[in-house]
Design an enzyme around this catalytic site. Structure first.
Site: not given
Length: 163
Positions: A48-49
């Site tokens: 996600g990051c």
């Protein structure tokens, strides 16, 4: 007494942290010059990051056109940030908040009490918090929402200059 979280309309607190190049970044050095997209994220190189950072990278020119600087903060080390920046050619500043002091200062909530939260703060040139976007599960929406808010801020500025 529990400290209040910063709210839209508040002047944001200043801070200084180490950048991925080993120098120091001070938030108030940008006040008066640029709008600021300050985003807190859980961890370098996680799915996600990475998606979020790459979307900020891909839209970075648009952020610059909107008179904004993008700043990412996590508790990862400077060395971790250097690897992350290099692997994904990130053009913006990553700051190392090792002890979580800035996360506490901005009252970034934790997910399930454990995971560092994913929160984006949009700050105008005067240092006033204009918008908070808090979503662990929608990393890309942080980027599109930030751009929308910046466009609104810039159209307000143009409107005031005409009046």
């Amino acid at each position: 007494m529990k400290e209040e979280a910063i709210k839209v309309g508040d002047k944001v607190p200043d801070f200084e942290l180490e950048r991925q190049d080993g120098g120091f970044f001070r938030l108030y050095d940008l006040i008066g010059k640029k709008n600021i997209v300050l985003y807190f994220y859980p961890k370098d190189s996680t799915p996600g990051c990475t998606k979020q950072a790459c979307e900020f990278r891909d839209q970075y020119e648009v952020f610059q056109e909107q008179g904004a600087e993008v700043i990412g903060i996590s508790s990862d080390s400077v060395a971790s940030h250097q690897k992350f920046e290099k692997a994904y050619k990130l053009p913006f500043t990553l700051l190392s908040d090792k002890d979580g002091q800035i996360r506490k200062l901005y009252k970034v909530p934790r997910k399930l009490g454990l995971l560092p939260g994913r929160v984006t703060y949009i700050i105008d040139k005067e240092g006033v918090l204009r918008y908070i976007f808090n979503s662990m599960t929608k990393p890309l929406e942080h980027v599109s929402t930030a751009l929308e808010v910046l466009r609104e801020i810039n159209s307000e500025e143009k409107h005031y200059k005409k009046v």
